[in-house]
Design a protein around this motif. Structure first.
Motif, PDB file in Angstrom:
ATOM      1  N   CYS A  23      38.780  31.657  60.948  1.00  0.00           N
ATOM      2  CA  CYS A  23      39.819  32.019  59.973  1.00  0.00           C
ATOM      3  C   CYS A  23      40.203  30.818  59.107  1.00  0.00           C
ATOM      4  CB  CYS A  23      41.050  32.578  60.677  1.00  0.00           C
ATOM      5  SG  CYS A  23      40.762  34.211  61.379  1.00  0.00           S
ATOM      6  N   LEU A  24      40.349  29.651  59.713  1.00  0.00           N
ATOM      7  CA  LEU A  24      40.679  28.450  58.950  1.00  0.00           C
ATOM      8  C   LEU A  24      39.571  28.089  57.967  1.00  0.00           C
ATOM      9  CD1 LEU A  24      42.345  26.201  61.673  1.00  0.00           C
ATOM     10  CD2 LEU A  24      43.445  27.277  59.711  1.00  0.00           C
ATOM     11  N   ALA A  25      38.317  28.241  58.388  1.00  0.00           N
ATOM     12  CA  ALA A  25      37.196  27.941  57.503  1.00  0.00           C
ATOM     13  C   ALA A  25      37.162  28.924  56.328  1.00  0.00           C
ATOM     14  CB  ALA A  25      35.886  27.990  58.280  1.00  0.00           C
ATOM     15  N   ALA A  26      37.419  30.196  56.594  1.00  0.00           N
ATOM     16  CA  ALA A  26      37.429  31.198  55.528  1.00  0.00           C
ATOM     17  C   ALA A  26      38.575  30.931  54.555  1.00  0.00           C
ATOM     18  CB  ALA A  26      37.552  32.596  56.120  1.00  0.00           C
ATOM     19  N   THR A  27      39.736  30.565  55.064  1.00  0.00           N
ATOM     20  CA  THR A  27      40.882  30.262  54.201  1.00  0.00           C
ATOM     21  C   THR A  27      40.588  29.052  53.321  1.00  0.00           C
ATOM     22  OG1 THR A  27      42.400  31.167  55.846  1.00  0.00           O
ATOM     23  CG2 THR A  27      43.334  29.696  54.194  1.00  0.00           C
ATOM     24  N   ALA A  28      39.998  28.014  53.904  1.00  0.00           N
ATOM     25  CA  ALA A  28      39.664  26.818  53.127  1.00  0.00           C
ATOM     26  C   ALA A  28      38.652  27.138  52.031  1.00  0.00           C
ATOM     27  CB  ALA A  28      39.114  25.733  54.046  1.00  0.00           C
ATOM     28  N   LYS A  29      37.677  27.986  52.325  1.00  0.00           N
ATOM     29  CA  LYS A  29      36.679  28.363  51.332  1.00  0.00           C
ATOM     30  C   LYS A  29      37.315  29.162  50.205  1.00  0.00           C
ATOM     31  CE  LYS A  29      32.134  30.381  50.835  1.00  0.00           C
ATOM     32  NZ  LYS A  29      30.991  30.997  51.485  1.00  0.00           N
ATOM     33  N   LEU A  30      38.204  30.086  50.535  1.00  0.00           N
ATOM     34  CA  LEU A  30      38.888  30.866  49.499  1.00  0.00           C
ATOM     35  C   LEU A  30      39.771  29.981  48.629  1.00  0.00           C
ATOM     36  CD1 LEU A  30      39.881  34.087  51.450  1.00  0.00           C
ATOM     37  CD2 LEU A  30      38.257  33.904  49.570  1.00  0.00           C
ATOM     38  N   ASN A  31      40.487  29.043  49.239  1.00  0.00           N
ATOM     39  CA  ASN A  31      41.333  28.138  48.457  1.00  0.00           C
ATOM     40  C   ASN A  31      40.498  27.251  47.538  1.00  0.00           C
ATOM     41  OD1 ASN A  31      43.703  29.116  49.509  1.00  0.00           O
ATOM     42  ND2 ASN A  31      43.841  27.564  51.095  1.00  0.00           N
ATOM     43  N   ALA A  32      39.357  26.801  48.012  1.00  0.00           N
ATOM     44  CA  ALA A  32      38.491  25.945  47.196  1.00  0.00           C
ATOM     45  C   ALA A  32      37.909  26.724  46.026  1.00  0.00           C
ATOM     46  CB  ALA A  32      37.372  25.358  48.050  1.00  0.00           C
ATOM     47  N   SER A  33      37.541  27.964  46.243  1.00  0.00           N
ATOM     48  CA  SER A  33      36.968  28.751  45.146  1.00  0.00           C
ATOM     49  C   SER A  33      38.038  29.106  44.123  1.00  0.00           C
ATOM     50  CB  SER A  33      36.301  30.021  45.675  1.00  0.00           C
ATOM     51  OG  SER A  33      37.272  30.907  46.188  1.00  0.00           O
TER      52      SER A  33
END
Length: 97
Positions: A23-33
């Motif tokens: 979940c943390l990895a997915a959140t970080a990817k969404l924030n970066a995009s």
């Protein structure tokens, strides 16, 4: 009735930690995009560019005279239009505070 499969506490903790990490990895990817999508800049009208240049000239005169008073700026609204340069003035002089 069949017996349920038993999991040890270590297995539950490991599964929970893996889920949290995903979940943390997915959140970080969404924030970066989302950060990579810059908002398109609105073009500044010629009238506003002229007004900003005039204000810059007045500020330069004040600084050249050694005064630190500054310049008071009012935006003008023309009847029938919404282009009063208020946002453009704010965006241009925001760093001069």
């Amino acid at each position: 009735m069949p017996k349920p499969i038993r999991m040890s506490r270590h297995a539950w903790v490991a599964a929970w930690a893996a889920l949290c990490a995903a979940c943390l990895a997915a959140t970080a990817k969404l924030n970066a995009s989302a950060a990579q999508d810059p908002q398109p800049e609105k073009s500044v009208s010629a009238e506003c560019v002229e007004r900003i240049a005039d204000i810059e000239t007045q500020l330069a005169k004040v600084k050249q005279e050694g005064k630190e008073d500054g310049v008071l700026v009012f935006s003008q609204v023309q009847v029938g239009t919404e282009d009063d340069c208020r946002d453009d003035l704010h965006n241009h002089f925001r760093g001069d505070q």
